[in-house]
Design a protein around this motif. Structure first.
Motif, short mmCIF file in Angstrom:
data_model
loop_
_atom_site.label_atom_id
_atom_site.label_comp_id
_atom_site.label_asym_id
_atom_site.label_seq_id
_atom_site.Cartn_x
_atom_site.Cartn_y
_atom_site.Cartn_z
N ALA A 36 -6.62 -16.57 -29.76
CA ALA A 36 -7.70 -16.06 -28.91
C ALA A 36 -7.28 -16.08 -27.44
O ALA A 36 -7.54 -15.12 -26.70
N SER A 37 -6.63 -17.15 -27.03
CA SER A 37 -6.14 -17.23 -25.64
C SER A 37 -5.13 -16.13 -25.35
O SER A 37 -5.13 -15.53 -24.27
N GLN A 38 -4.28 -15.84 -26.32
CA GLN A 38 -3.27 -14.81 -26.15
C GLN A 38 -3.91 -13.43 -26.03
O GLN A 38 -3.44 -12.58 -25.25
N GLN A 39 -4.99 -13.20 -26.78
CA GLN A 39 -5.69 -11.92 -26.68
C GLN A 39 -6.28 -11.72 -25.29
O GLN A 39 -6.21 -10.62 -24.72
N ILE A 40 -6.87 -12.78 -24.74
CA ILE A 40 -7.42 -12.69 -23.39
C ILE A 40 -6.30 -12.44 -22.38
O ILE A 40 -6.44 -11.63 -21.46
N LYS A 41 -5.18 -13.11 -22.56
CA LYS A 41 -4.05 -12.93 -21.66
C LYS A 41 -3.54 -11.49 -21.72
O LYS A 41 -3.23 -10.88 -20.69
N ARG A 42 -3.45 -10.93 -22.92
CA ARG A 42 -2.99 -9.54 -23.08
C ARG A 42 -3.95 -8.57 -22.41
O ARG A 42 -3.52 -7.58 -21.80
N LEU A 43 -5.25 -8.84 -22.52
CA LEU A 43 -6.23 -7.96 -21.88
C LEU A 43 -6.11 -8.06 -20.36
O LEU A 43 -6.18 -7.03 -19.67
N GLU A 44 -5.92 -9.25 -19.84
CA GLU A 44 -5.74 -9.41 -18.40
C GLU A 44 -4.48 -8.71 -17.92
O GLU A 44 -4.47 -8.10 -16.84
N GLU A 45 -3.42 -8.76 -18.72
CA GLU A 45 -2.19 -8.07 -18.35
C GLU A 45 -2.37 -6.56 -18.38
O GLU A 45 -1.87 -5.84 -17.50
N ALA A 46 -3.12 -6.06 -19.38
CA ALA A 46 -3.36 -4.62 -19.47
C ALA A 46 -4.18 -4.11 -18.30
O ALA A 46 -3.95 -3.01 -17.79
N LEU A 47 -5.15 -4.94 -17.84
CA LEU A 47 -6.02 -4.54 -16.73
C LEU A 47 -5.49 -5.00 -15.38
O LEU A 47 -6.05 -4.65 -14.34
N ASP A 48 -4.43 -5.84 -15.41
CA ASP A 48 -3.80 -6.35 -14.20
C ASP A 48 -4.80 -7.10 -13.32
O ASP A 48 -4.91 -6.86 -12.11
N CYS A 49 -5.56 -8.02 -13.94
CA CYS A 49 -6.52 -8.82 -13.19
C CYS A 49 -6.90 -10.04 -14.01
O CYS A 49 -6.71 -10.06 -15.22
N ARG A 50 -7.46 -11.04 -13.32
CA ARG A 50 -7.98 -12.22 -14.01
C ARG A 50 -9.43 -11.99 -14.39
O ARG A 50 -10.22 -11.52 -13.57
N LEU A 51 -9.76 -12.31 -15.63
CA LEU A 51 -11.12 -12.09 -16.12
C LEU A 51 -11.96 -13.37 -16.11
O LEU A 51 -13.19 -13.29 -16.04
N PHE A 52 -11.30 -14.53 -16.20
CA PHE A 52 -12.02 -15.80 -16.21
C PHE A 52 -11.44 -16.75 -15.17
O PHE A 52 -10.26 -16.66 -14.82
N GLU A 53 -12.30 -17.67 -14.70
CA GLU A 53 -11.88 -18.71 -13.77
C GLU A 53 -12.46 -20.04 -14.23
O GLU A 53 -13.41 -20.07 -15.02
N ARG A 54 -11.89 -21.11 -13.73
CA ARG A 54 -12.43 -22.44 -13.99
C ARG A 54 -13.29 -22.89 -12.81
O ARG A 54 -12.90 -22.73 -11.66
N ALA A 55 -14.46 -23.42 -13.12
CA ALA A 55 -15.33 -24.02 -12.11
C ALA A 55 -15.60 -25.45 -12.58
O ALA A 55 -16.55 -25.71 -13.31
N GLY A 56 -14.71 -26.35 -12.20
CA GLY A 56 -14.77 -27.70 -12.75
C GLY A 56 -14.38 -27.68 -14.21
O GLY A 56 -13.31 -27.19 -14.58
N ARG A 57 -15.27 -28.15 -15.07
CA ARG A 57 -15.02 -28.11 -16.51
C ARG A 57 -15.54 -26.85 -17.16
O ARG A 57 -15.36 -26.64 -18.35
N ARG A 58 -16.19 -26.01 -16.38
CA ARG A 58 -16.82 -24.81 -16.94
C ARG A 58 -15.91 -23.60 -16.80
O ARG A 58 -15.15 -23.47 -15.84
#
Length: 291
Positions: A36-58
């Motif tokens: 699942a993490s790899q799928q998110i990474k592939r999508l971010e690479e395809a779109l050339d942007c970060r889709l998620f961020e960390r806010a503390g533990r969230r």
């Protein structure tokens, strides 16, 4: 060079948003956490942007993820609708669907609208009752399918999503400050009723019942009038009402499951309606929680 989006990656993105983290999303997708993490990474690479961020533990959506969210939901819904209309044979007959009052307005209209387009010759009979009554009707054979709100999931059931039970009041109201607390508790068969009573008992908060029916119209009426508070699923709270936070000094309430019961031996039309229910829930989102 333009890259076309892989729908599996889009589905993984929405699953992470819906589940509140990669771990839960992986379980719902039936893949490992690493996959699942790899799928998110592939999508971010395809779109050339970060889709998620960390806010503390969230885990929270990055600005690009927020922009993608609405479009991803539409894209997935369109994809599912195309595949359903092209690959699903036409059925006839009737399907009897049971749904509790608390979620019928939030989820069912979209499901029925899409199903009616895909299967115009199938009649859907909608039965609205509390979850306990819906489960009994399904067991007796008077229903084909059932959606329920429960703290667990029984035989032949599958959890489509989890949602927090929250205290709700009218905008700017002060019902939560009154003693004893005026509460709309639902009918004796309402699954939220004993949970709310137990929570109030644990903090020794006196209460009195104001509205003891499960239909949403009278519940909403007493909330709008500022006469009571009520325990409702977060996703079912209309925008005109206020979700009461910790400053309201009300006890925390547990999560509930929205379950689909599709027992063996269903007709083809009922199985297809069940698939439409699953697809509708997979395209909806909620606030991100801890991973």
């Amino acid at each position: 060079m333009r890259k076309d989006l892989d729908m599996a990656l889009v589905r993984a993105f929405l699953a992470v948003v819906e589940a509140g983290g990669v771990t839960r999303a992986a379980a719902s997708l039936g893949v490992s956490q690493a996959a699942a993490s790899q799928q998110i990474k592939r999508l971010e690479e395809a779109l050339d942007c970060r889709l998620f961020e960390r806010a503390g533990r969230r885990l929270v959506l990055a600005p690009a993820g927020e922009r993608l969210l609405a479009q991803a939901r539409r894209l997935l819904a369109m994809n599912d609708e195309v595949w359903s209309s092209m690959r699903t044979p036409s059925f006839e007959g009737e399907v009897r669907l049971g749904v509790p009052y608390d979620i019928v307005g939030s989820f069912v209209p979209t499901v029925l609208r899409r199903f009616a387009k895909a299967q115009p010759r199938v009649r859907v009979s909608l039965v609205c009752e509390d979850s306990k009554i819906v489960r009994e009707a399904l067991k007796s054979g008077s229903l084909d399918l059932a959606l329920t709100t429960e703290t667990d999931c029984g035989r032949h059931g599958e959890t489509l999503r989890t949602d927090r039970l929250v205290w709700v009041g009218g905008p700017g109201g002060d019902a939560h400050l009154k003693d004893p607390l005026p509460v709309s508790l639902g009918a004796p068969t309402c699954v939220f009723r004993p949970v709310a009573i137990e929570a109030l008992g644990k903090v020794r908060r006196d209460w009195r019942a104001v509205c003891e029916v499960s239909r949403m119209e009278p519940v909403h009426a007493v909330l709008e009038a500022g006469l009571a508070v009520a325990p409702l699923l977060r996703s079912s709270v209309p925008e005109r009402f206020e979700i009461l936070g910790r400053d309201a000094r009300l006890p925390a309430l547990p999560e509930f499951r929205i379950n689909l019961y599709a027992p063996p031996g269903l007709s083809p039309a009922a199985r297809d309606l069940a698939d439409h229910v699953r697809a509708s829930f997979s395209g909806r989102t909620r606030t991100l929680d801890n991973n």
